[in-house]
Design an enzyme around this catalytic site. Structure first.
Site, short mmCIF file in Angstrom:
data_model
loop_
_atom_site.label_atom_id
_atom_site.label_comp_id
_atom_site.label_asym_id
_atom_site.label_seq_id
_atom_site.Cartn_x
_atom_site.Cartn_y
_atom_site.Cartn_z
N TYR A 1 0.84 -1.20 0.00
CA TYR A 1 0.00 0.00 0.00
C TYR A 1 0.88 1.26 0.00
O TYR A 1 0.73 2.12 -0.86
CB TYR A 1 -0.90 -0.02 1.23
CG TYR A 1 -1.88 1.12 1.32
CD1 TYR A 1 -3.02 1.16 0.52
CD2 TYR A 1 -1.69 2.16 2.23
CE1 TYR A 1 -3.94 2.20 0.61
CE2 TYR A 1 -2.60 3.20 2.34
CZ TYR A 1 -3.72 3.23 1.53
OH TYR A 1 -4.63 4.26 1.63
N GLN B 1 -0.01 4.23 20.51
CA GLN B 1 0.21 4.81 19.17
C GLN B 1 -0.88 5.83 18.89
O GLN B 1 -2.00 5.70 19.40
CB GLN B 1 0.26 3.72 18.09
CG GLN B 1 -1.04 3.01 17.78
CD GLN B 1 -1.28 1.77 18.64
OE1 GLN B 1 -0.92 1.74 19.80
NE2 GLN B 1 -1.92 0.76 18.06
P1 NAD Z 1 -12.66 1.98 0.23
O1 NAD Z 1 -12.00 0.65 0.29
O2 NAD Z 1 -14.00 2.14 0.85
O3 NAD Z 1 -12.78 2.49 -1.27
C1 NAD Z 1 -11.93 2.07 -2.31
C2 NAD Z 1 -12.80 1.78 -3.52
O4 NAD Z 1 -11.95 1.40 -4.62
C3 NAD Z 1 -13.75 0.61 -3.28
O5 NAD Z 1 -15.04 0.94 -3.74
C4 NAD Z 1 -13.14 -0.53 -4.09
O6 NAD Z 1 -14.09 -1.48 -4.51
C5 NAD Z 1 -12.50 0.23 -5.23
N1 NAD Z 1 -11.40 -0.49 -5.88
C6 NAD Z 1 -10.38 -1.16 -5.30
N2 NAD Z 1 -9.58 -1.70 -6.23
C7 NAD Z 1 -10.10 -1.34 -7.44
C8 NAD Z 1 -9.73 -1.60 -8.79
N3 NAD Z 1 -8.64 -2.33 -9.09
N4 NAD Z 1 -10.50 -1.09 -9.78
C9 NAD Z 1 -11.62 -0.37 -9.49
N5 NAD Z 1 -12.02 -0.10 -8.24
C10 NAD Z 1 -11.26 -0.57 -7.23
O7 NAD Z 1 -11.62 3.00 0.86
P2 NAD Z 1 -11.74 4.58 1.10
O8 NAD Z 1 -11.48 4.80 2.52
O9 NAD Z 1 -12.97 5.09 0.49
O10 NAD Z 1 -10.47 5.10 0.28
C11 NAD Z 1 -10.59 5.71 -0.99
C12 NAD Z 1 -9.21 6.21 -1.41
O11 NAD Z 1 -8.70 7.14 -0.48
C13 NAD Z 1 -8.17 5.09 -1.53
O12 NAD Z 1 -7.35 5.34 -2.66
C14 NAD Z 1 -7.37 5.24 -0.25
O13 NAD Z 1 -6.06 4.78 -0.43
C15 NAD Z 1 -7.42 6.73 -0.03
N6 NAD Z 1 -7.22 7.06 1.39
C16 NAD Z 1 -8.19 6.78 2.32
C17 NAD Z 1 -7.95 7.07 3.66
C18 NAD Z 1 -8.97 6.82 4.73
O14 NAD Z 1 -8.68 7.04 5.90
N7 NAD Z 1 -10.17 6.38 4.45
C19 NAD Z 1 -6.72 7.61 4.05
C20 NAD Z 1 -5.77 7.86 3.08
C21 NAD Z 1 -6.02 7.59 1.75
N1 UDP Z 2 -6.07 -0.71 15.66
C1 UDP Z 2 -6.45 -1.22 16.91
N2 UDP Z 2 -7.51 -2.06 16.97
C2 UDP Z 2 -8.25 -2.40 15.88
C3 UDP Z 2 -7.88 -1.88 14.62
C4 UDP Z 2 -6.78 -1.04 14.54
O1 UDP Z 2 -5.83 -0.92 17.93
O2 UDP Z 2 -9.22 -3.16 16.03
C5 UDP Z 2 -4.94 0.22 15.60
C6 UDP Z 2 -3.91 -0.10 14.53
O3 UDP Z 2 -2.95 -1.00 15.03
C7 UDP Z 2 -3.33 1.28 14.26
C8 UDP Z 2 -4.52 2.21 14.48
O4 UDP Z 2 -5.46 1.48 15.24
O5 UDP Z 2 -2.34 1.57 15.21
C9 UDP Z 2 -5.17 2.67 13.18
O6 UDP Z 2 -5.46 1.53 12.42
P1 UDP Z 2 -6.24 1.58 11.02
O7 UDP Z 2 -6.16 0.21 10.44
O8 UDP Z 2 -7.57 2.18 11.21
O9 UDP Z 2 -5.42 2.62 10.13
P2 UDP Z 2 -3.87 2.81 9.79
O10 UDP Z 2 -3.02 1.92 10.65
O11 UDP Z 2 -3.75 2.46 8.34
O12 UDP Z 2 -3.64 4.24 10.08
#
Ligand code: NAD
Ligand code: UDP
Length: 311
Positions: A144, A208
């Site tokens: 990722y 964390q």
């Molecule tokens: P999500 O998993 O709900 O949404 C991702 C969407 O992309 C899903 O609908 C999935 O089906 C689709 N998808 C995955 N692989 C695909 C492919 N090969 N072709 C077409 N569609 C595909 O996650 P989200 O939280 O909505 O995240 C959306 C975007 O924002 C992602 O790129 C993620 O990396 C980025 N992002 C999210 C967060 C967060 O906290 N939610 C933080 C940082 C970045």
């Molecule tokens: N985490 C946790 N319990 C859970 C899920 C996640 O303590 O059931 C912790 C995880 O280890 C991380 C933080 O929560 O330190 C955020 O996790 P998340 O997967 O939401 O996002 P990311 O690590 O990608 O920021």
């Protein structure tokens, strides 16, 4: 009225973006392969004549005439992006190349949903955009983190080599209604566990930290970024600088749900970042004073209500 393509539009963030842009009167194509997204997230938009749903995997090229592209396709939750790490890399990298190729051909503006994960387990705190990060290239989160870093590189190279009109935002942990209750992220896990009076699973010590942004604040920042002139390309952090330990988050969720859950500790997954908090001065300067409006407690209440209705 613009024609706008949103890859990953049926996901958590994508569905809110579709809704916002449809409400503004734009013509929206929502592209998704439904790996982590769902038709349920955008079902309420299907009757709108300006909304089109396309089942497509962005690792293959897609052609459409649009003015703007938001590239969101990529699983975002660790258990899902680690389920098939090679596919995650392909989605980030081929997905970036395919959408950038499209934007290049049709001269569309294109915005990449990058992530705070490009900073890895940061040694600089809070994280400004100028920080290059501290990322393990060979760990379980690398598919990722490095996929998203490579996508940023591709965006910059299409910009420098081909003059593509790019925008890069680095999104920090975002939560809210329509998160998949089973997708394994911390906010949805804790809320579901609390509502069911099950143990709250803290990974590691729980000391964390993360900075949690409510979905509406992200959508506002994202659309403001797309609206900036071609001279501002980012990357720009979009997040809420409020910083909380996972123990604090668990306690807040327990209090807000009046839950009988207890806290249990489980092993910390590999390469889990110890601290994370955005420096948002650039966003405030470049995005017309944008800053988060919804603080954690208020956002959690709205999210809890959504999950309660879905239980
Ligand atoms: P999500 O998993 O709900 O949404 C991702 C969407 O992309 C899903 O609908 C999935 O089906 C689709 N998808 C995955 N692989 C695909 C492919 N090969 N072709 C077409 N569609 C595909 O996650 P989200 O939280 O909505 O995240 C959306 C975007 O924002 C992602 O790129 C993620 O990396 C980025 N992002 C999210 C967060 C967060 O906290 N939610 C933080 C940082 C970045
Ligand atoms: N985490 C946790 N319990 C859970 C899920 C996640 O303590 O059931 C912790 C995880 O280890 C991380 C933080 O929560 O330190 C955020 O996790 P998340 O997967 O939401 O996002 P990311 O690590 O990608 O920021």
């Amino acid at each position: 009225m613009k024609r706008i393509l949103i890859t990953g539009g049926a996901g958590f963030i994508g569905s809110h973006l579709c809704e916002r842009l449809i409400n503004e009167g734009h013509d929206v194509i929502c592209l998704d392969n439904y790996f982590t997204g769902s038709k349920d997230n955008i079902r309420h938009l299907l009757d709108n004549h300006n909304f089109e749903l396309v089942r497509h995997d962005i690792t293959s090229p897609y052609f459409a005439e649009v003015d703007e592209v938001y590239n969101l396709a990529c699983p975002a939750s660790p258990p899902y992006y680690q389920y098939n790490p090679i596919k995650t890399m392909k989605t980030s990298i081929y997905g970036a190349m395919n959408t950038l190729g499209l934007a290049k051909r049709i001269r569309a503006k294109i915005l990449q949903a990058s992530t705070s994960e490009v900073y890895g387990d940061p040694e600089v705190h809070p994280q400004p955009e100028s920080y290059w990060g501290h990322v393990n290239p060979i760990g379980i989160r690398s598919c990722y983190d490095e996929g998203k870093r490579a996508a940023e590189t591709l965006f910059m190279d299409y910009y420098r080599q081909n003059g593509v009109r790019i925008k890069i935002i680095r999104i920090f942990n975002t939560y809210g209604p329509r998160m998949n209750p089973n997708d394994g992220r911390v906010v949805s896990n804790f809320i579901m566990q609390a509502l069911r009076n099950e143990d709250i699973t803290i990974y590691g010590t729980g000391l964390q930290t993360r900075s949690f942004q409510y979905i509406d604040d992200l959508i506002e920042g994202m659309t403001r970024m797309m609206a900036t002139g071609d001279d501002f390309i980012g990357p720009v952090n979009i997040g809420n600088p409020g910083e909380f330990t996972m123990l604090e988050l668990a306690q807040k969720v327990i209090d807000l749900t009046n839950s009988r859950s207890s806290i249990v500790h489980m092993p910390l997954p590999g390469d889990d970042p110890q601290q994370r908090k955005p420096d948002i001065s650039l966003a405030m300067e470049k995005l017309n004073g944008w800053q988060p409006q919804i603080q954690l407690e208020e956002g959690l209440k709205k999210t809890i209500t959504y999950f309660e209705n879905h239980l």
